[in-house]
Design a protein around this motif. Structure first.
Motif, PDB file in Angstrom:
ATOM      1  N   PRO A  22       0.855  -1.439   0.000  1.00 56.72           N
ATOM      2  CA  PRO A  22       0.097  -0.099   0.051  1.00 56.72           C
ATOM      3  C   PRO A  22       0.717   1.319   0.036  1.00 56.72           C
ATOM      4  CG  PRO A  22       0.054  -1.174   2.182  1.00 56.72           C
ATOM      5  CD  PRO A  22       0.721  -2.059   1.290  1.00 56.72           C
ATOM      6  N   ALA A  23       0.126   2.128  -0.245  1.00 60.97           N
ATOM      7  CA  ALA A  23       0.826   3.520  -0.534  1.00 60.97           C
ATOM      8  C   ALA A  23       1.384   4.207   0.782  1.00 60.97           C
ATOM      9  CB  ALA A  23       0.026   4.479  -1.264  1.00 60.97           C
ATOM     10  N   ASP A  24       0.730   4.052   1.871  1.00 66.08           N
ATOM     11  CA  ASP A  24       1.089   4.524   3.003  1.00 66.08           C
ATOM     12  C   ASP A  24       2.317   3.860   3.749  1.00 66.08           C
ATOM     13  OD1 ASP A  24      -0.075   2.251   3.596  1.00 66.08           O
ATOM     14  OD2 ASP A  24      -1.487   3.170   5.182  1.00 66.08           O
ATOM     15  N   VAL A  25       2.899   2.873   3.146  1.00 66.58           N
ATOM     16  CA  VAL A  25       4.113   2.216   3.864  1.00 66.58           C
ATOM     17  C   VAL A  25       5.449   2.413   2.870  1.00 66.58           C
ATOM     18  CG1 VAL A  25       2.768   0.637   5.045  1.00 66.58           C
ATOM     19  CG2 VAL A  25       3.533  -0.189   2.825  1.00 66.58           C
ATOM     20  N   THR A  26       5.122   3.272   1.605  1.00 65.90           N
ATOM     21  CA  THR A  26       6.334   3.314   0.638  1.00 65.90           C
ATOM     22  C   THR A  26       6.639   4.930   1.024  1.00 65.90           C
ATOM     23  OG1 THR A  26       4.759   3.924  -1.185  1.00 65.90           O
ATOM     24  CG2 THR A  26       5.484   1.546  -0.852  1.00 65.90           C
ATOM     25  N   PRO A  27       7.999   5.024   0.716  1.00 63.00           N
ATOM     26  CA  PRO A  27       8.540   6.331   0.927  1.00 63.00           C
ATOM     27  C   PRO A  27       8.256   7.446  -0.410  1.00 63.00           C
ATOM     28  CG  PRO A  27      10.370   4.922   0.783  1.00 63.00           C
ATOM     29  CD  PRO A  27       9.180   3.939   0.699  1.00 63.00           C
ATOM     30  N   GLU A  28       7.672   6.989  -1.437  1.00 58.02           N
ATOM     31  CA  GLU A  28       7.113   7.891  -2.309  1.00 58.02           C
ATOM     32  C   GLU A  28       5.800   8.003  -2.233  1.00 58.02           C
ATOM     33  OE1 GLU A  28       8.748   9.523  -4.207  1.00 58.02           O
ATOM     34  OE2 GLU A  28      10.993   8.766  -3.882  1.00 58.02           O
ATOM     35  N   ARG A  29       4.964   7.173  -1.291  1.00 58.31           N
ATOM     36  CA  ARG A  29       3.645   7.306  -1.285  1.00 58.31           C
ATOM     37  C   ARG A  29       2.587   6.820  -2.410  1.00 58.31           C
ATOM     38  NH1 ARG A  29       2.979   7.545   3.725  1.00 58.31           N
ATOM     39  NH2 ARG A  29       1.014   8.322   3.758  1.00 58.31           N
ATOM     40  N   VAL A  30       3.075   5.618  -3.080  1.00 47.38           N
ATOM     41  CA  VAL A  30       2.841   5.140  -4.461  1.00 47.38           C
ATOM     42  C   VAL A  30       2.535   3.540  -4.081  1.00 47.38           C
ATOM     43  CG1 VAL A  30       3.153   4.739  -7.005  1.00 47.38           C
ATOM     44  CG2 VAL A  30       3.871   6.786  -5.768  1.00 47.38           C
ATOM     45  N   PRO A  31       1.183   3.113  -4.449  1.00 46.81           N
ATOM     46  CA  PRO A  31       0.983   1.598  -4.103  1.00 46.81           C
ATOM     47  C   PRO A  31       1.932   0.902  -5.110  1.00 46.81           C
ATOM     48  CG  PRO A  31      -0.895   2.743  -5.000  1.00 46.81           C
ATOM     49  CD  PRO A  31       0.155   3.883  -4.893  1.00 46.81           C
ATOM     50  N   THR A  32       2.501  -0.304  -5.095  1.00 50.78           N
ATOM     51  CA  THR A  32       3.306  -1.016  -5.750  1.00 50.78           C
ATOM     52  C   THR A  32       2.802  -2.473  -5.902  1.00 50.78           C
ATOM     53  OG1 THR A  32       5.337   0.398  -4.979  1.00 50.78           O
ATOM     54  CG2 THR A  32       5.754  -1.869  -5.931  1.00 50.78           C
ATOM     55  N   HIS A  33       2.575  -3.072  -6.985  1.00 55.19           N
ATOM     56  CA  HIS A  33       2.368  -4.274  -7.198  1.00 55.19           C
ATOM     57  C   HIS A  33       3.910  -5.101  -7.520  1.00 55.19           C
ATOM     58  CE1 HIS A  33      -1.667  -3.249  -6.967  1.00 55.19           C
ATOM     59  NE2 HIS A  33      -1.431  -2.266  -7.955  1.00 55.19           N
ATOM     60  N   ILE A  34       4.022  -6.333  -7.003  1.00 54.97           N
ATOM     61  CA  ILE A  34       5.211  -6.887  -7.137  1.00 54.97           C
ATOM     62  C   ILE A  34       4.872  -8.549  -7.691  1.00 54.97           C
ATOM     63  CG2 ILE A  34       7.270  -7.977  -6.331  1.00 54.97           C
ATOM     64  CD1 ILE A  34       7.180  -6.100  -3.865  1.00 54.97           C
ATOM     65  N   VAL A  35       5.119  -8.677  -8.945  1.00 54.03           N
ATOM     66  CA  VAL A  35       4.707  -9.830  -9.814  1.00 54.03           C
ATOM     67  C   VAL A  35       6.074 -10.850  -9.994  1.00 54.03           C
ATOM     68  CG1 VAL A  35       3.633 -10.937 -11.821  1.00 54.03           C
ATOM     69  CG2 VAL A  35       2.950  -8.432 -10.832  1.00 54.03           C
ATOM     70  N   ASP A  36       5.865 -11.923  -9.403  1.00 53.09           N
ATOM     71  CA  ASP A  36       7.046 -12.896  -9.549  1.00 53.09           C
ATOM     72  C   ASP A  36       6.771 -13.740 -10.754  1.00 53.09           C
ATOM     73  OD1 ASP A  36       9.137 -14.251  -8.991  1.00 53.09           O
ATOM     74  OD2 ASP A  36       8.193 -15.389  -7.217  1.00 53.09           O
ATOM     75  N   TYR A  37       7.924 -14.223 -11.354  1.00 51.70           N
ATOM     76  CA  TYR A  37       7.949 -15.157 -12.412  1.00 51.70           C
ATOM     77  C   TYR A  37       9.047 -16.270 -12.208  1.00 51.70           C
ATOM     78  CZ  TYR A  37       9.341 -16.970 -17.109  1.00 51.70           C
ATOM     79  OH  TYR A  37       9.454 -18.032 -17.970  1.00 51.70           O
ATOM     80  N   SER A  38       8.474 -17.451 -12.526  1.00 55.06           N
ATOM     81  CA  SER A  38       9.059 -18.811 -12.318  1.00 55.06           C
ATOM     82  C   SER A  38       9.020 -19.520 -13.850  1.00 55.06           C
ATOM     83  CB  SER A  38       8.587 -19.678 -11.363  1.00 55.06           C
ATOM     84  OG  SER A  38       9.154 -20.893 -11.352  1.00 55.06           O
ATOM     85  N   GLU A  39      10.105 -19.761 -14.355  1.00 59.48           N
ATOM     86  CA  GLU A  39      10.203 -20.621 -15.585  1.00 59.48           C
ATOM     87  C   GLU A  39       9.939 -22.008 -15.383  1.00 59.48           C
ATOM     88  OE1 GLU A  39      14.005 -19.743 -18.468  1.00 59.48           O
ATOM     89  OE2 GLU A  39      14.523 -20.298 -16.518  1.00 59.48           O
ATOM     90  N   ALA A  40       9.683 -22.446 -14.186  1.00 59.28           N
ATOM     91  CA  ALA A  40       9.228 -23.774 -13.855  1.00 59.28           C
ATOM     92  C   ALA A  40       7.614 -24.022 -13.769  1.00 59.28           C
ATOM     93  CB  ALA A  40       9.650 -24.237 -12.511  1.00 59.28           C
ATOM     94  N   GLU A  41       6.828 -22.876 -13.717  1.00 61.12           N
ATOM     95  CA  GLU A  41       5.739 -22.893 -13.725  1.00 61.12           C
ATOM     96  C   GLU A  41       4.861 -22.291 -14.764  1.00 61.12           C
ATOM     97  OE1 GLU A  41       3.996 -21.855  -9.975  1.00 61.12           O
ATOM     98  OE2 GLU A  41       5.029 -23.533  -8.698  1.00 61.12           O
ATOM     99  N   GLN A  42       5.493 -21.282 -15.402  1.00 68.63           N
ATOM    100  CA  GLN A  42       4.992 -20.287 -16.354  1.00 68.63           C
ATOM    101  C   GLN A  42       5.473 -20.397 -17.897  1.00 68.63           C
ATOM    102  OE1 GLN A  42       5.379 -16.790 -13.315  1.00 68.63           O
ATOM    103  NE2 GLN A  42       3.449 -16.297 -14.546  1.00 68.63           N
ATOM    104  N   THR A  43       4.724 -20.019 -18.867  1.00 68.66           N
ATOM    105  CA  THR A  43       5.135 -20.311 -20.162  1.00 68.66           C
ATOM    106  C   THR A  43       5.453 -18.866 -20.558  1.00 68.66           C
ATOM    107  OG1 THR A  43       2.814 -19.324 -20.867  1.00 68.66           O
ATOM    108  CG2 THR A  43       3.108 -21.588 -20.511  1.00 68.66           C
ATOM    109  N   ASP A  44       6.406 -18.795 -21.631  1.00 68.30           N
ATOM    110  CA  ASP A  44       6.887 -17.505 -22.299  1.00 68.30           C
ATOM    111  C   ASP A  44       5.780 -16.433 -22.479  1.00 68.30           C
ATOM    112  OD1 ASP A  44       9.404 -18.605 -21.976  1.00 68.30           O
ATOM    113  OD2 ASP A  44       9.688 -18.953 -24.177  1.00 68.30           O
ATOM    114  N   GLU A  45       4.617 -17.259 -23.014  1.00 69.86           N
ATOM    115  CA  GLU A  45       3.621 -16.164 -23.432  1.00 69.86           C
ATOM    116  C   GLU A  45       3.156 -15.498 -22.022  1.00 69.86           C
ATOM    117  OE1 GLU A  45       1.154 -14.035 -25.629  1.00 69.86           O
ATOM    118  OE2 GLU A  45       2.442 -15.390 -26.385  1.00 69.86           O
ATOM    119  N   GLN A  46       3.143 -16.053 -21.031  1.00 71.73           N
ATOM    120  CA  GLN A  46       2.764 -15.346 -19.879  1.00 71.73           C
ATOM    121  C   GLN A  46       3.872 -14.499 -19.272  1.00 71.73           C
ATOM    122  OE1 GLN A  46       1.957 -19.234 -17.348  1.00 71.73           O
ATOM    123  NE2 GLN A  46      -0.127 -18.600 -16.970  1.00 71.73           N
ATOM    124  N   LEU A  47       5.171 -14.805 -19.494  1.00 70.02           N
ATOM    125  CA  LEU A  47       6.134 -13.784 -19.158  1.00 70.02           C
ATOM    126  C   LEU A  47       5.864 -12.598 -20.140  1.00 70.02           C
ATOM    127  CD1 LEU A  47       8.903 -13.136 -17.967  1.00 70.02           C
ATOM    128  CD2 LEU A  47      10.042 -14.464 -19.732  1.00 70.02           C
TER     129      LEU A  47
END
Length: 639
Positions: A22-47
């Motif tokens: 959430p925005a209120d816990v970041t220095p820049e006051r901007v919400p941040t969405h972190i998206v992980d990627y794994s070659e073992a579980e995802q396709t190149d198209e999803q990447l």
């Protein structure tokens, strides 16, 4: 997972679900969405889909694994480059994980990679196990999006990019309030307060100047910061990783991520209802006056071509062409005077308020005047119908459309308003000709702008814009027997049944008058249609042409409900004031009502035959007229 739980997990899955900070816990006051990627579980198209949606990408490698480091350049960067547009490259952060497992740093290996790829913002070595630099990593990721280095700085040249230099140069010139090429302490403090909401302490101000002095001899002059010093300071900020300082300045002055002035900044929303006009208010005129004074270096109350070029140096293009010199008042050298300068701004505001907002944006009006936007400098007048109902107006700009046949003298009439006789008008080049003329007139002591617009004499194709005005001016050539017919036809077809006042101008009155080949004379035509008699006019004079006719036009535009019959057209002499007052609708109405009351209630048939009654009535009427006129003059003086 270490960022969220603040501890290293015992079991690490291949891929973590999307995390939102959430925005209120970041220095820049901007919400941040972190998206992980794994070659073992995802396709190149999803990447590829995730890459297309990303604002910033962190490429993670293990500092203790050489193959992992090589894969950064052999696989990941080429893959990302292929799936992003060249014009909108996504910033990259290189993340060296597992720093707890080695005693040496991987930076020597990574630095050549950073120099090779300009899209790499920075590199952070961290340890998810020891929680080292984990929160810093995501701070730098946010910073790479909000305050990117790419548009500002070229690592190869170790200097700011041209667009950044251009933007900061404009900001410097706008902030240089006295235009002496140096930001003094007052200007620096105003700049600091504008951008960062707090002034610099005197010792901090000296520290800044000392840093510049130490590194750049030409950076400080007369104890103030020069343009070179200003640019050097921002280069230093960027090189030391303080991009946010430069970006804060750029965004405060209206720039977007591409270092172009934001459209919302240049064109703030302004609604103008139908039958309303736009004018500059007092604060906007004060600002424009300060801009004029700032660039009028020789203090001659006129802008030379060099001074005008310097004034518009903060614009991406030259907004005024040669035709402007034939639209407003100029001095004997053809330079735009102070009055002409304000007149041109008034004209732009009236005809194209969006263009005016854009121009004020380039000059930094909202910043220098400490307003929310340029809209604060604009007044939207009330509906013209309300003015007619109330029989008064608060407007300061009045439009007069000038109609007439070819060669009738319309252009001469416009140029005469700017003080140019026929001799000066002959020097105007055809390509520099203007169909507008604007200047000030005085009506009962009030300064008003009169805007003259020459309408092209195409009788069958008059647009709504050609007909929309406050007063109509019909010009005919007294030496051409066929000239009046055009004016009569225009009046009959377009204005005979309208409430717009009209005036007939007998132009070229210095030439012998020839009888007009029309059903009646111009004077008789005006009488039939309750218009003022034709006004004689000529611009073939030794000195400046008379401006009396323009005062008359402005007066009629201001008071379209009053049937003024001023003979000398000055509206200032006692005769004119008396004449206008005696012919005003107010006095006519009062006189009619008093007469009706006297006859109905107080007068018998015997009184009507008595000479004493008529003597008393005459004395009473005289007293009423004198008192009424005295009150009228008193009201005018007060206004």
């Amino acid at each position: 997972m270490s960022l969220v739980s603040e501890e290293f997990p015992d079991v690490v899955p291949y891929r973590v679900e999307e995390i939102t900070i959430p925005a209120d816990v970041t220095p820049e006051r901007v919400p941040t969405h972190i998206v992980d990627y794994s070659e073992a579980e995802q396709t190149d198209e999803q990447l590829f889909q995730e890459i297309s949606k990303a604002n910033v990408i962190c490429i993670v490698y293990a500092v203790n694994n050489k193959t992992s480091i090589e894969k950064v350049t052999d696989h990941w960067i080429p893959l990302i480059t292929e799936n992003t547009d060249k014009d909108s490259r996504v910033p990259l952060i290189l993340v060296g994980n597992k720093s707890d497992m080695v005693e040496h740093s991987s930076m020597e290996t990574i630095l050549p990679i950073m120099n090779q790829y300009s899209e790499i913002e920075t590199c952070v070595e961290c340890s998810a196990k020891n929680l080292k630099n984990i929160s810093e990593l995501f701070y730098y990721a946010q910073k790479a999006v909000l305050h990117p280095t790419g548009p500002l700085y070229c690592p190869e040249k170790k200097d700011m990019k041209p667009l950044c230099v251009k933007a900061l140069t404009r900001i410097f010139k706008v902030s240089d309030l006295d235009n002496d090429g140096v930001l003094n302490d007052n200007e620096l403090n105003f700049f600091q307060r504008t951008c960062f909401n707090s002034p610099l302490e005197p010792h901090a101000l000296e520290d800044v100047k000392n840093v510049v002095r130490k590194n750049l001899i030409e950076g400080v002059c007369n104890n103030g910061l020069t343009l070179k010093g200003f640019l050097f300071l921002h280069t230093l900020f960027i090189q030391r990783g303080r991009h946010e300082t430069t970006w804060t300045v750029l965004r405060r002055f209206g720039y977007d991520d591409d270092l172009e002035l934001n459209q919302d900044y240049l064109f703030p929303s302004l609604k103008v209802p139908p039958d309303c006009t736009t004018e500059l208010n007092h604060n906007a005129y004060l600002f424009l006056q300060s801009v004029f004074d700032k660039h009028d270096k020789d203090r001659d109350c006129a802008l030379s071509p060099e001074e005008l070029k310097d004034l518009f140096d903060v614009f991406p293009y030259m907004p005024w062409g040669p035709d402007v010199n034939n639209t407003v008042c100029t001095n004997d050298q053809g330079w735009i005077t102070y009055q002409g300068y304000l007149s041109q701004w008034t004209l732009t505001t009236y005809l194209d308020v969006q263009r005016c907002l854009e121009y004020l944006g380039y000059l930094g009006y909202s910043i220098m005047a400490e307003q929310e936007s340029q809209v604060a400098g604009i007044t939207v007048t009330r509906d013209k119908k309300i003015d007619l109902q109330k029989k008064q107006t608060q407007r300061n700009v009045f439009r007069c459309n000038v109609f007439g046949d070819m060669g009738s003298g319309k252009s001469g009439f416009l140029q005469a308003f700017l003080g140019r006789n026929l001799t000066r008008q002959k020097t105007i080049k055809e390509e520099h000709r203007s169909y507008y003329a604007i200047s000030t007139t005085y009506v009962y002591g009030q300064e008003k702008y009169l805007l003259l617009h020459e309408v092209f004499p195409d009788f069958d194709y008059l647009t709504d814009a050609d007909l929309a005005c406050d007063i109509v001016c019909l010009v005919y050539d007294v030496s051409n027997p066929y000239s009046f017919e055009y004016c009569a036809n225009v009046f009959k077809q377009y204005f005979m049944d309208s409430k717009t006042p009209c005036m007939m101008i007998a132009a070229k009155s210095d030439l012998p008058e020839i009888k007009q080949l029309y059903g009646c004379s111009p004077l008789e035509f005006c009488r039939r249609h309750k218009m003022p008699p034709p006004q004689s006019f000529t611009c073939n004079t030794a000195a400046e042409p008379s401006r009396d006719i323009y005062t008359k036009l402005t007066t009629m535009a201001m008071y379209p409900h009053a049937r003024l019959r001023c003979m000398c057209t000055c509206n200032r002499c006692t005769f004119c004031l008396c004449q206008n007052f005696l012919n005003s609708e107010l006095l006519q109405t009062v006189r009619a009502k008093l007469y009706a009351v006297v006859l109905r209630r107080h007068v018998s048939q015997e009184d009507l035959k008595s000479s004493t009654f008529w003597l008393k009535a005459s004395v009473g009427a005289s007293v009423f007229t004198v008192v009424g006129f005295a009150l009228y003059r008193l009201l005018l003086k007060t206004r």
